[in-house]
Scaffold this active site. Structure first.
Site, PDB file in Angstrom:
ATOM      1  N   ALA A 108      32.838 104.151   1.732  1.00  0.00           N
ATOM      2  CA  ALA A 108      32.135 103.710   0.528  1.00  0.00           C
ATOM      3  C   ALA A 108      30.784 104.381   0.327  1.00  0.00           C
ATOM      4  O   ALA A 108      30.234 104.324  -0.775  1.00  0.00           O
ATOM      5  CB  ALA A 108      31.950 102.192   0.581  1.00  0.00           C
ATOM      6  N   ILE A 122      37.972 102.440   2.689  1.00  0.00           N
ATOM      7  CA  ILE A 122      37.450 103.612   1.981  1.00  0.00           C
ATOM      8  C   ILE A 122      36.049 103.894   2.518  1.00  0.00           C
ATOM      9  O   ILE A 122      35.306 102.967   2.833  1.00  0.00           O
ATOM     10  CB  ILE A 122      37.416 103.400   0.451  1.00  0.00           C
ATOM     11  CG1 ILE A 122      37.081 104.699  -0.282  1.00  0.00           C
ATOM     12  CG2 ILE A 122      36.490 102.267   0.074  1.00  0.00           C
ATOM     13  CD1 ILE A 122      37.353 104.667  -1.779  1.00  0.00           C
ATOM     14  N   HIS A 146      36.276  95.934   9.752  1.00  0.00           N
ATOM     15  CA  HIS A 146      35.573  96.140   8.481  1.00  0.00           C
ATOM     16  C   HIS A 146      35.768  94.945   7.559  1.00  0.00           C
ATOM     17  O   HIS A 146      36.852  94.374   7.509  1.00  0.00           O
ATOM     18  CB  HIS A 146      36.121  97.375   7.744  1.00  0.00           C
ATOM     19  CG  HIS A 146      35.835  98.654   8.417  1.00  0.00           C
ATOM     20  ND1 HIS A 146      34.633  99.311   8.303  1.00  0.00           N
ATOM     21  CD2 HIS A 146      36.602  99.411   9.238  1.00  0.00           C
ATOM     22  CE1 HIS A 146      34.675 100.416   9.015  1.00  0.00           C
ATOM     23  NE2 HIS A 146      35.854 100.497   9.597  1.00  0.00           N
ATOM     24  N   PRO A 147      34.745  94.612   6.786  1.00  0.00           N
ATOM     25  CA  PRO A 147      34.964  93.613   5.733  1.00  0.00           C
ATOM     26  C   PRO A 147      35.696  94.266   4.563  1.00  0.00           C
ATOM     27  O   PRO A 147      35.665  95.487   4.401  1.00  0.00           O
ATOM     28  CB  PRO A 147      33.537  93.228   5.325  1.00  0.00           C
ATOM     29  CG  PRO A 147      32.726  94.447   5.634  1.00  0.00           C
ATOM     30  CD  PRO A 147      33.379  95.098   6.834  1.00  0.00           C
ATOM     31  N   PHE A 157      42.042  97.341   2.467  1.00  0.00           N
ATOM     32  CA  PHE A 157      41.753  98.625   1.836  1.00  0.00           C
ATOM     33  C   PHE A 157      40.536  99.237   2.520  1.00  0.00           C
ATOM     34  O   PHE A 157      39.465  98.640   2.553  1.00  0.00           O
ATOM     35  CB  PHE A 157      41.478  98.407   0.346  1.00  0.00           C
ATOM     36  CG  PHE A 157      41.002  99.624  -0.396  1.00  0.00           C
ATOM     37  CD1 PHE A 157      41.837 100.711  -0.588  1.00  0.00           C
ATOM     38  CD2 PHE A 157      39.723  99.659  -0.924  1.00  0.00           C
ATOM     39  CE1 PHE A 157      41.400 101.822  -1.294  1.00  0.00           C
ATOM     40  CE2 PHE A 157      39.277 100.762  -1.634  1.00  0.00           C
ATOM     41  CZ  PHE A 157      40.117 101.847  -1.817  1.00  0.00           C
TER      42      PHE A 157
END
Length: 171
Positions: free
Chosen positions: A125, A123, A68-69, A121
């Protein structure tokens, strides 16, 4: 070509692993999912996805996180497919319209989070504003390492579920 469950159940195992890795970057997760086929229905697929995810260890979780970025960025640690990159971009769409103050704070706190926990991090989104993501990031920085890793893994599990559904509806 419309992808559906019959397609996923019928493609060769190596191709299934590649397709599933677009949904979750863990090689072990994708391999176990490909081996668990055929799936009877979408609910069965999602149930298996969660069961396999939670049976993995933290190294597998961290591998998935690296696909993931960071929130607000496009570059990932590990190379991902064009489809996965597009999904990430769409999932984080609210950040593109955020103020420079918000994006700057996200970037700063992303660095702090990564230094504190050793991974980016994570999440889910989708449907969250940049402000909501920033608030979650601030809150989660207050967690202990033991608290945070399972929370990050739970967010990855949510992302995976959404992406499995996208995989099976992507023309």
């Amino acid at each position: 070509m419309q992808h559906d469950l019959a397609w996923l159940n019928s493609i060769p195992a190596e191709e299934a692993v590649d397709e599933l890795r677009q949904c979750c970057g863990s090689k072990r997760w994708a391999g176990q999912m490909a081996a668990a086929r055929p799936f009877g229905n979408l609910a069965d697929l999602i149930k298996q996805a969660h069961e396999i995810w939670w049976s993995l260890d933290s190294d597998d979780w961290l591998e998935a996180f690296r696909s993931h970025p960071k929130i607000g960025e496009k570059k990932t640690v590990e190379t991902v497919s064009a489809q996965a990159a597009q999904w990430s971009s769409n999932e984080q769409a609210s950040v593109t319209s955020a103020s420079s103050e918000t994006t700057g704070e996200l970037a700063k706190l992303n660095r702090t989070y990564e230094q504190r926990f050793g991974y980016i991090f994570i999440i889910c989104a989708t449907g969250k504003s940049s402000g909501e993501m920033l608030a979650a990031l601030r809150e989660r920085l207050g967690h202990s390492e033991a608290q945070e890793l399972p929370l990050a893994a739970a967010e990855q599990s949510k992302i995976t579920e959404l992406r499995l559904k996208k995989l099976l509806t992507t023309p």
